[in-house]
Design a protein around this motif. Structure first.
Motif, PDB file in Angstrom:
ATOM      1  N   THR A   8       0.801  -1.228   0.000  1.00 36.85           N
ATOM      2  CA  THR A   8       0.000   0.000   0.000  1.00 36.85           C
ATOM      3  C   THR A   8       0.834   1.280   0.000  1.00 36.85           C
ATOM      4  OG1 THR A   8      -0.183  -0.031   2.415  1.00 36.85           O
ATOM      5  CG2 THR A   8      -1.956  -1.101   1.150  1.00 36.85           C
ATOM      6  N   PHE A   9       2.132   1.168   0.283  1.00 39.65           N
ATOM      7  CA  PHE A   9       2.970   2.361   0.374  1.00 39.65           C
ATOM      8  C   PHE A   9       2.999   3.164  -0.923  1.00 39.65           C
ATOM      9  CE2 PHE A   9       6.989   4.720   0.533  1.00 39.65           C
ATOM     10  CZ  PHE A   9       6.802   5.400   1.718  1.00 39.65           C
ATOM     11  N   PRO A  10       3.203   2.530  -2.093  1.00 39.23           N
ATOM     12  CA  PRO A  10       3.199   3.323  -3.334  1.00 39.23           C
ATOM     13  C   PRO A  10       1.869   4.037  -3.592  1.00 39.23           C
ATOM     14  CG  PRO A  10       4.176   1.181  -3.733  1.00 39.23           C
ATOM     15  CD  PRO A  10       3.585   1.146  -2.359  1.00 39.23           C
ATOM     16  N   ILE A  11       0.779   3.383  -3.271  1.00 40.00           N
ATOM     17  CA  ILE A  11      -0.546   3.996  -3.452  1.00 40.00           C
ATOM     18  C   ILE A  11      -0.677   5.217  -2.549  1.00 40.00           C
ATOM     19  CG2 ILE A  11      -3.034   3.631  -3.204  1.00 40.00           C
ATOM     20  CD1 ILE A  11      -2.372   0.603  -3.774  1.00 40.00           C
ATOM     21  N   ASN A  12      -0.288   5.050  -1.301  1.00 35.46           N
ATOM     22  CA  ASN A  12      -0.364   6.170  -0.362  1.00 35.46           C
ATOM     23  C   ASN A  12       0.567   7.303  -0.765  1.00 35.46           C
ATOM     24  OD1 ASN A  12      -2.280   4.955   1.267  1.00 35.46           O
ATOM     25  ND2 ASN A  12      -0.745   3.913   2.502  1.00 35.46           N
ATOM     26  N   LYS A  13       1.706   6.955  -1.356  1.00 32.40           N
ATOM     27  CA  LYS A  13       2.636   7.986  -1.810  1.00 32.40           C
ATOM     28  C   LYS A  13       2.019   8.815  -2.933  1.00 32.40           C
ATOM     29  CE  LYS A  13       7.499   8.610  -2.427  1.00 32.40           C
ATOM     30  NZ  LYS A  13       8.787   7.985  -2.214  1.00 32.40           N
ATOM     31  N   LEU A  40      10.843   5.144  -4.733  1.00 34.34           N
ATOM     32  CA  LEU A  40       9.452   4.760  -4.493  1.00 34.34           C
ATOM     33  C   LEU A  40       9.231   4.361  -3.040  1.00 34.34           C
ATOM     34  CD1 LEU A  40       6.609   4.141  -5.601  1.00 34.34           C
ATOM     35  CD2 LEU A  40       7.448   1.849  -6.144  1.00 34.34           C
ATOM     36  N   TYR A  41      10.168   3.623  -2.485  1.00 36.78           N
ATOM     37  CA  TYR A  41      10.013   3.136  -1.118  1.00 36.78           C
ATOM     38  C   TYR A  41      10.781   3.963  -0.095  1.00 36.78           C
ATOM     39  CZ  TYR A  41       7.409  -0.789  -2.853  1.00 36.78           C
ATOM     40  OH  TYR A  41       6.439  -1.567  -3.429  1.00 36.78           O
ATOM     41  N   ARG A  42      11.215   5.160  -0.492  1.00 37.27           N
ATOM     42  CA  ARG A  42      11.868   6.045   0.463  1.00 37.27           C
ATOM     43  C   ARG A  42      10.867   6.444   1.536  1.00 37.27           C
ATOM     44  NH1 ARG A  42      13.719  12.167  -0.704  1.00 37.27           N
ATOM     45  NH2 ARG A  42      11.570  12.540  -0.123  1.00 37.27           N
ATOM     46  N   GLY A  43      11.260   6.301   2.773  1.00 35.31           N
ATOM     47  CA  GLY A  43      10.380   6.658   3.875  1.00 35.31           C
ATOM     48  C   GLY A  43       9.501   5.520   4.355  1.00 35.31           C
ATOM     49  N   ALA A  45      10.363   2.987   6.192  1.00 33.78           N
ATOM     50  CA  ALA A  45      10.726   2.516   7.532  1.00 33.78           C
ATOM     51  C   ALA A  45       9.767   3.061   8.591  1.00 33.78           C
ATOM     52  CB  ALA A  45      12.159   2.911   7.859  1.00 33.78           C
ATOM     53  N   LEU A  46       9.338   4.301   8.430  1.00 32.50           N
ATOM     54  CA  LEU A  46       8.430   4.885   9.424  1.00 32.50           C
ATOM     55  C   LEU A  46       7.076   4.183   9.472  1.00 32.50           C
ATOM     56  CD1 LEU A  46       9.373   8.605   8.980  1.00 32.50           C
ATOM     57  CD2 LEU A  46       9.711   7.224  11.009  1.00 32.50           C
ATOM     58  N   PRO A  47       6.432   3.886   8.323  1.00 32.99           N
ATOM     59  CA  PRO A  47       5.178   3.142   8.417  1.00 32.99           C
ATOM     60  C   PRO A  47       5.360   1.730   8.987  1.00 32.99           C
ATOM     61  CG  PRO A  47       5.371   4.151   6.253  1.00 32.99           C
ATOM     62  CD  PRO A  47       6.657   4.382   6.962  1.00 32.99           C
ATOM     63  N   LEU A  48       6.520   1.114   8.713  1.00 33.74           N
ATOM     64  CA  LEU A  48       6.778  -0.207   9.292  1.00 33.74           C
ATOM     65  C   LEU A  48       6.898  -0.124  10.808  1.00 33.74           C
ATOM     66  CD1 LEU A  48       9.278  -1.801   6.769  1.00 33.74           C
ATOM     67  CD2 LEU A  48       6.922  -2.496   7.217  1.00 33.74           C
ATOM     68  N   ARG A 101       3.597  11.925  11.328  1.00 33.03           N
ATOM     69  CA  ARG A 101       4.175  13.232  10.987  1.00 33.03           C
ATOM     70  C   ARG A 101       5.501  13.042  10.252  1.00 33.03           C
ATOM     71  NH1 ARG A 101       3.207  18.425   9.922  1.00 33.03           N
ATOM     72  NH2 ARG A 101       4.701  19.813  10.872  1.00 33.03           N
ATOM     73  N   GLY A 102       6.342  12.164  10.768  1.00 33.12           N
ATOM     74  CA  GLY A 102       7.608  11.872  10.111  1.00 33.12           C
ATOM     75  C   GLY A 102       7.417  11.245   8.748  1.00 33.12           C
ATOM     76  N   GLN A 103       6.404  10.416   8.618  1.00 39.28           N
ATOM     77  CA  GLN A 103       6.103   9.778   7.342  1.00 39.28           C
ATOM     78  C   GLN A 103       5.711  10.836   6.309  1.00 39.28           C
ATOM     79  OE1 GLN A 103       3.076   6.784   7.602  1.00 39.28           O
ATOM     80  NE2 GLN A 103       2.849   6.610   5.402  1.00 39.28           N
ATOM     81  N   SER A 104       4.964  11.825   6.713  1.00 42.00           N
ATOM     82  CA  SER A 104       4.570  12.899   5.791  1.00 42.00           C
ATOM     83  C   SER A 104       5.796  13.658   5.289  1.00 42.00           C
ATOM     84  CB  SER A 104       3.623  13.878   6.486  1.00 42.00           C
ATOM     85  OG  SER A 104       2.437  13.238   6.835  1.00 42.00           O
TER      86      SER A 104
END
Length: 113
Positions: A8-13, A40-43, A45-48, A101-104
């Motif tokens: 879901t990360f790419p979709i959310n990005k 594409l997958y930068r960032g 780690a925070l959602p994980l 917040r960090g993910q944003s």
């Protein structure tokens, strides 16, 4: 956990990019595609981390709150479940908000890192 976030990360990005840049879906997809697979997958780690903390809190705190509610005051199991779930949700939101917040920040391509 990890598969869910990775899928879901790419979709959310793309959705985040639409919100930040006020652009159409196709434009956001082109922007993300142009950045390449590595970005594409930068960032992610925070959602994980957020997912790990969230699941741990939900299982641990719910049981703690449920058992901690006095049965002589709240005898109905449904009421105890609702109260414990509400307290768990509030606690999880207080802990997970900094991750979001960090993910944003990490999802924004304008930032230097």
């Amino acid at each position: 956990g990890m598969v869910n976030v990775a899928a879901t990360f790419p979709i959310n990005k793309v959705i985040f990019r639409q919100q930040i840049n006020s652009c159409r879906f196709y434009t956001a997809v082109k922007q993300v595609h142009k950045e390449g697979l590595l970005m594409l997958y930068r960032g992610m780690a925070l959602p994980l981390c957020q997912k790990s903390v969230q699941v741990g809190l939900m299982y641990g705190l719910f049981e703690t709150f449920y058992k901690g509610l006095p049965t002589n005051v709240i005898a109905d199991n449904t009421c105890r479940t609702i109260i414990a779930a509400t307290l768990t949700g509030i606690s999880e939101a207080m802990v997970a908000t900094p991750f979001e917040r960090g993910q944003s920040f990490a999802a924004d391509s304008c930032l230097p890192w």
